[in-house]
Design an enzyme around this catalytic site. Structure first.
Site, PDB file in Angstrom:
ATOM      1  N   CYS A   2      -1.493  26.084 -12.754  1.00 56.10           N
ATOM      2  CA  CYS A   2      -0.927  26.826 -13.869  1.00 56.10           C
ATOM      3  C   CYS A   2      -1.256  26.067 -15.145  1.00 56.10           C
ATOM      4  CB  CYS A   2       0.581  27.013 -13.804  1.00 56.10           C
ATOM      5  SG  CYS A   2       1.120  28.002 -12.422  1.00 56.10           S
ATOM      6  N   ARG A  27      -7.146  25.993 -13.995  1.00 57.54           N
ATOM      7  CA  ARG A  27      -5.864  25.617 -13.385  1.00 57.54           C
ATOM      8  C   ARG A  27      -5.244  26.747 -12.571  1.00 57.54           C
ATOM      9  NH1 ARG A  27      -4.210  20.990 -16.175  1.00 57.54           N
ATOM     10  NH2 ARG A  27      -2.117  21.171 -15.335  1.00 57.54           N
ATOM     11  N   TRP A  75      -1.183  29.969 -11.081  1.00 56.51           N
ATOM     12  CA  TRP A  75      -1.539  29.755  -9.681  1.00 56.51           C
ATOM     13  C   TRP A  75      -0.225  29.913  -8.936  1.00 56.51           C
ATOM     14  CZ3 TRP A  75      -0.224  26.469  -5.644  1.00 56.51           C
ATOM     15  CH2 TRP A  75      -1.086  26.504  -4.531  1.00 56.51           C
ATOM     16  N   ASN A 101       4.791  25.321 -15.751  1.00 59.59           N
ATOM     17  CA  ASN A 101       3.858  24.808 -14.745  1.00 59.59           C
ATOM     18  C   ASN A 101       4.647  23.850 -13.880  1.00 59.59           C
ATOM     19  OD1 ASN A 101       1.741  23.606 -13.305  1.00 59.59           O
ATOM     20  ND2 ASN A 101       1.290  22.166 -14.948  1.00 59.59           N
ATOM     21  N   GLY A 102       4.671  24.097 -12.560  1.00 63.36           N
ATOM     22  CA  GLY A 102       5.407  23.204 -11.670  1.00 63.36           C
ATOM     23  C   GLY A 102       6.219  24.010 -10.669  1.00 63.36           C
ATOM     24  N   GLU A 485     -17.239  16.648   3.959  1.00 66.47           N
ATOM     25  CA  GLU A 485     -17.383  17.177   2.605  1.00 66.47           C
ATOM     26  C   GLU A 485     -18.270  18.432   2.617  1.00 66.47           C
ATOM     27  OE1 GLU A 485     -15.963  17.024  -0.055  1.00 66.47           O
ATOM     28  OE2 GLU A 485     -17.368  17.704  -1.566  1.00 66.47           O
ATOM     29  N   LYS A 489     -17.008  22.144   1.452  1.00 65.43           N
ATOM     30  CA  LYS A 489     -17.681  22.962   0.429  1.00 65.43           C
ATOM     31  C   LYS A 489     -17.877  24.380   0.967  1.00 65.43           C
ATOM     32  CE  LYS A 489     -17.193  21.213  -2.469  1.00 65.43           C
ATOM     33  NZ  LYS A 489     -16.556  19.933  -2.553  1.00 65.43           N
ATOM     34  N   GLU A 492     -14.466  26.332   1.300  1.00 64.08           N
ATOM     35  CA  GLU A 492     -13.727  26.747   0.110  1.00 64.08           C
ATOM     36  C   GLU A 492     -14.429  27.824  -0.705  1.00 64.08           C
ATOM     37  OE1 GLU A 492     -12.669  23.611  -2.650  1.00 64.08           O
ATOM     38  OE2 GLU A 492     -14.580  22.614  -2.387  1.00 64.08           O
ATOM     39  N   HIS A 508     -15.217  15.419  23.486  1.00 68.37           N
ATOM     40  CA  HIS A 508     -13.788  15.276  23.810  1.00 68.37           C
ATOM     41  C   HIS A 508     -13.015  16.559  23.536  1.00 68.37           C
ATOM     42  CE1 HIS A 508     -14.245  11.041  24.671  1.00 68.37           C
ATOM     43  NE2 HIS A 508     -14.966  10.928  23.561  1.00 68.37           N
ATOM     44  N   LYS A 607      -8.394  24.206  -9.763  1.00 63.96           N
ATOM     45  CA  LYS A 607      -9.127  22.945  -9.955  1.00 63.96           C
ATOM     46  C   LYS A 607      -8.185  21.738  -9.994  1.00 63.96           C
ATOM     47  CE  LYS A 607     -13.032  20.803 -10.953  1.00 63.96           C
ATOM     48  NZ  LYS A 607     -13.881  20.625  -9.775  1.00 63.96           N
TER      49      LYS A 607
HETATM   50  O1  M6R Z   1      -8.718  16.208  -8.977  1.00 65.48           O
HETATM   51  P1  M6R Z   1      -8.713  15.607  -7.621  1.00 65.48           P
HETATM   52  O2  M6R Z   1      -9.966  14.905  -7.279  1.00 65.48           O
HETATM   53  O3  M6R Z   1      -7.505  14.744  -7.374  1.00 65.48           O
HETATM   54  O4  M6R Z   1      -8.585  16.855  -6.641  1.00 65.48           O
HETATM   55  C1  M6R Z   1      -8.475  16.683  -5.273  1.00 65.48           C
HETATM   56  C2  M6R Z   1      -8.745  17.986  -4.543  1.00 65.48           C
HETATM   57  O5  M6R Z   1      -7.828  18.961  -4.924  1.00 65.48           O
HETATM   58  C3  M6R Z   1     -10.171  18.498  -4.803  1.00 65.48           C
HETATM   59  O6  M6R Z   1     -11.118  17.557  -4.460  1.00 65.48           O
HETATM   60  C4  M6R Z   1     -10.421  19.787  -4.013  1.00 65.48           C
HETATM   61  O7  M6R Z   1     -10.437  19.500  -2.646  1.00 65.48           O
HETATM   62  C5  M6R Z   1     -11.717  20.437  -4.477  1.00 65.48           C
HETATM   63  N1  M6R Z   1     -11.542  21.850  -4.575  1.00 65.48           N
HETATM   64  C6  M6R Z   1     -12.843  20.190  -3.552  1.00 65.48           C
HETATM   65  O8  M6R Z   1     -14.004  20.864  -3.904  1.00 65.48           O
END
Ligand code: M6R
Length: 612
Positions: A2, A27, A75, A101-102, A485, A489, A492, A508, A607
């Site tokens: 937010c 945000r 959000w 926000n929160g 990672e 990617k 998401e 396993h 983000k």
């Molecule tokens: O701002 P930060 O690096 O603390 O954020 C951590 C995660 O929220 C962030 O890396 C998230 O997993 C991304 N969407 C990954 O692409």
């Protein structure tokens, strides 16, 4: 998550709010809304979905005599992401509006109490309780600053609030607890915002509010107080950056642009810290003495998401180069258990945004037990950066796409430099090998450039596999986290179920899932585990899985085993996650693109994750 903005002054309020919200859209994008004090009345406008929808709504209105306004980009946490639950929220008489926000953790009790007292709730949100609570206090004291302070005493949880009242048309009140809020100072106008990009076009003069501080803004004054109304004299700071035109520079998406920025991002992250293979790493940012470094007994790295994967990779390098044991933990797990962190532990927090709520809580806990806290972040103006003992900014530039790409590799460079810096201070690793690694670090940008200029095979591979619903990524050693990672990617931005496994773990359990519908991508970088990963890939092939290799190996025999070979330039194994991550970013990008997904703003994500 937010974003909020507030403006008091004589300019076109709606335009300032909409432009500011545009800069905060990273945000959240579930809904957007704004409220203005126009011709003596509070008027509220909302739209479900992205900011563009609110802009269309606002195109139908010309608002006269506007003095102040507040805006919000959501959000969703409590209540569906629809128009009713969109902020701003108002009290029953409609004279008070606020954005938040929160998460208000005690909202259920407050809602019951307020309902019993006659308040009628229109939304499912936690935020609406705050509007009613402040309005009730206002009824008693007829002063917005006093009413906000009194109501805040009853709130539990996290909040950044921006509040306005019809009867005080030239005034805004802001406060925060565990969520970011800045005051920005203009000429005969003032602002509140979650983050600096929302205001940088208008002013660089800011005051960072701390928890439980209250800001009372009029066009020509700003008063900061504590919870009892006592004035606090805060330092005004000048933002160290210019307003940047954030645009896609001809790329279809920010993610693709940010992937392509990586050679320069790596150069930047190395700049001033590593000159050549024969000079020591310069890391003045680490505020530990040589003796303190030599006496370090343990390092803990705390992070979330992509930053956590960077931490997992760093563990391999730091332990190998420095002999210091490293524990890596995701912040949300760290904060709810009894840890053994103490004053002898160096705690490293990694965060692109510097405002991930769980990581902030974790580093505060570490500080409380006396640990030295080093923050590695892309936002040197963030809450984490300001609370750090030592700070390494990674200087990757604003990352707009929700999927982190360039910030990941910038973090890795900072972590490699840190590991080498400690190794040089402690003399704990072979000097010749350190020189080789430094040489290879400096060679990374052209190698990434090479990958970026040969994307055809990755695009072909993406097209072949875009229709699959599941993926497994395997790797071992330092590249296990690279596989995680790569899978993150893909998940998401394409919503494909991609899971990363240590290759040795396949047998396993996960191997039971393998057949021709489950492609397996093997991160097969030459080094100590190369043969092992290759055998694990053979095992997958024997179960009919379709195989993709990501490798720098020249072994011609791989062509019989793998359907696609994504080739990368050779690189030292310790540094290979940087090189290997780039094709994985591109593969995820092109798959999502083929599927027509909203690459830069994937569903349900934001983000900055400022809620627990
Ligand atoms: O701002 P930060 O690096 O603390 O954020 C951590 C995660 O929220 C962030 O890396 C998230 O997993 C991304 N969407 C990954 O692409």
């Amino acid at each position: 998550m937010c974003g909020i903005i507030g403006y008091v002054g004589s300019r076109a309020v709606v335009q300032i709010l909409l432009e500011g919200l545009g800069k905060l859209e990273y945000r959240g994008y579930d809904s957007a809304g704004l409220a203005v004090n126009s011709a003596g009345k509070i008027k509220v406008f909302k739209a479900e979905g992205k900011l563009q929808n609110l802009k269309q709504v606002m195109a139908n209105y010309t608002l006269s005599d506007t003095t102040a306004g507040i805006g919000h980009i959501r959000w969703a946490t409590h209540g569906a992401p629809n128009k009713i639950n969109a902020h701003p929220h108002t009290c029953n008489c409609g004279k008070l509006a606020l954005v938040h926000n929160g998460i208000v953790e005690n909202y259920k009790e407050l809602r019951e109490e307020l309902t019993a007292e006659g308040c009628v709730f229109k939304t499912e949100t936690d935020t609406e309780t705050v509007a009613h609570l402040i309005a009730q206090e206002y009824g008693r004291c007829q002063s917005l600053p006093k009413a906000v302070r009194a109501a805040a005493k009853r709130l539990k949880g996290a909040y950044a609030l921006c509040v306005m009242h019809q009867d005080e048309p030239n005034l805004l009140v802001g406060t925060r607890k565990n969520a970011p809020l800045i005051v920005a100072l203009g000429e005969n106008e003032n602002y509140l915002a979650s983050d600096c990009p929302a205001i940088i076009e208008y002013t660089k003069r800011v005051i960072y509010l701390d928890d439980d501080e209250f800001a009372v803004l009029t066009p020509d004054s700003v008063l900061i107080t504590d919870a009892d109304g006592k004035q606090i004299f805060k330092k005004e700071e000048i933002l160290p950056w210019e307003p940047v035109a954030i645009n896609k520079m001809g790329y279809k998406h920010f993610m693709l642009k940010e992937i392509h920025e990586q050679p320069d991002v790596i150069r930047n992250a190395l700049s001033g810290k590593l000159h050549d293979m024969n000079s020591p790493v310069i890391l003045d940012e680490v505020k530990l003495t040589a003796d303190e470094i030599r006496n370090l007994k343990r390092i803990e790295i705390i992070a979330c998401g992509t930053s956590l994967h960077a931490a997992m990779i760093a563990k391999y390098a730091i332990e190998a180069f420095t002999n210091i044991p490293v524990d890596v933990e995701c912040s949300s797990e760290y904060i709810y258990r009894k840890t053994v962190t103490d004053a002898k532990t160096l705690v490293i927090g990694i965060s692109q945004s510097g405002e991930t709520s769980d990581t902030i809580t974790a580093i505060r806990q570490a500080k409380a037990v006396g640990s030295h806290v080093l923050i590695i972040t892309n936002r040197p103006d963030s809450i984490m950066a300001r609370e750090a003992h030592s700070l390494i900014p990674v200087n990757a530039g604003i990352e707009v796409s929700v999927a982190a790409t360039k910030s990941f590799n910038a973090q890795l460079i900072a972590l490699y430099l840190f590991a080498l810096f400690i190794a040089e201070t402690k003399k704990s690793f072979d000097e010749g090998y350190i020189a080789k690694l430094k040489h290879e670090l400096l060679q990374l940008p052209p190698k990434v450039e090479m990958i970026l200029s040969h994307k055809e095979n990755i695009m072909k591979c993406a097209k072949t596999f875009a229709s699959f619903r599941n993926f497994i990524y395997i790797a071992r050693g330092i590249n296990y986290a690279t596989a995680l990672e790569g899978a993150l990617k893909l998940k998401e931005i394409s919503y494909i179920n991609a899971t990363g496994y240590p290759a040795g773990e396949l047998k396993h359990g996960p191997i039971a899932m393998l057949d021709e519908t489950m492609p397996v991508l093997a991160v097969l970088m030459p080094g100590v585990v190369y043969d092992k990963v290759l055998s694990n890939a053979e095992e997958a092939k024997a179960r009919n899985a379709r195989l993709i290799a990501l490798t720098s190996s020249e072994d011609a025999a791989l062509e019989n085993l793998f359907e696609y070979i994504l080739k990368v330039p050779p690189v030292d194994e310790y540094l290979s996650p940087v090189i290997a991550s780039v094709p994985l970013q591109l593969l995820a990008y092109y798959i999502a693109e083929f599927l027509g997904k909203d690459v830069d703003q994937p569903r349900n994500l934001a983000k900055s994750v400022t809620v627990e």
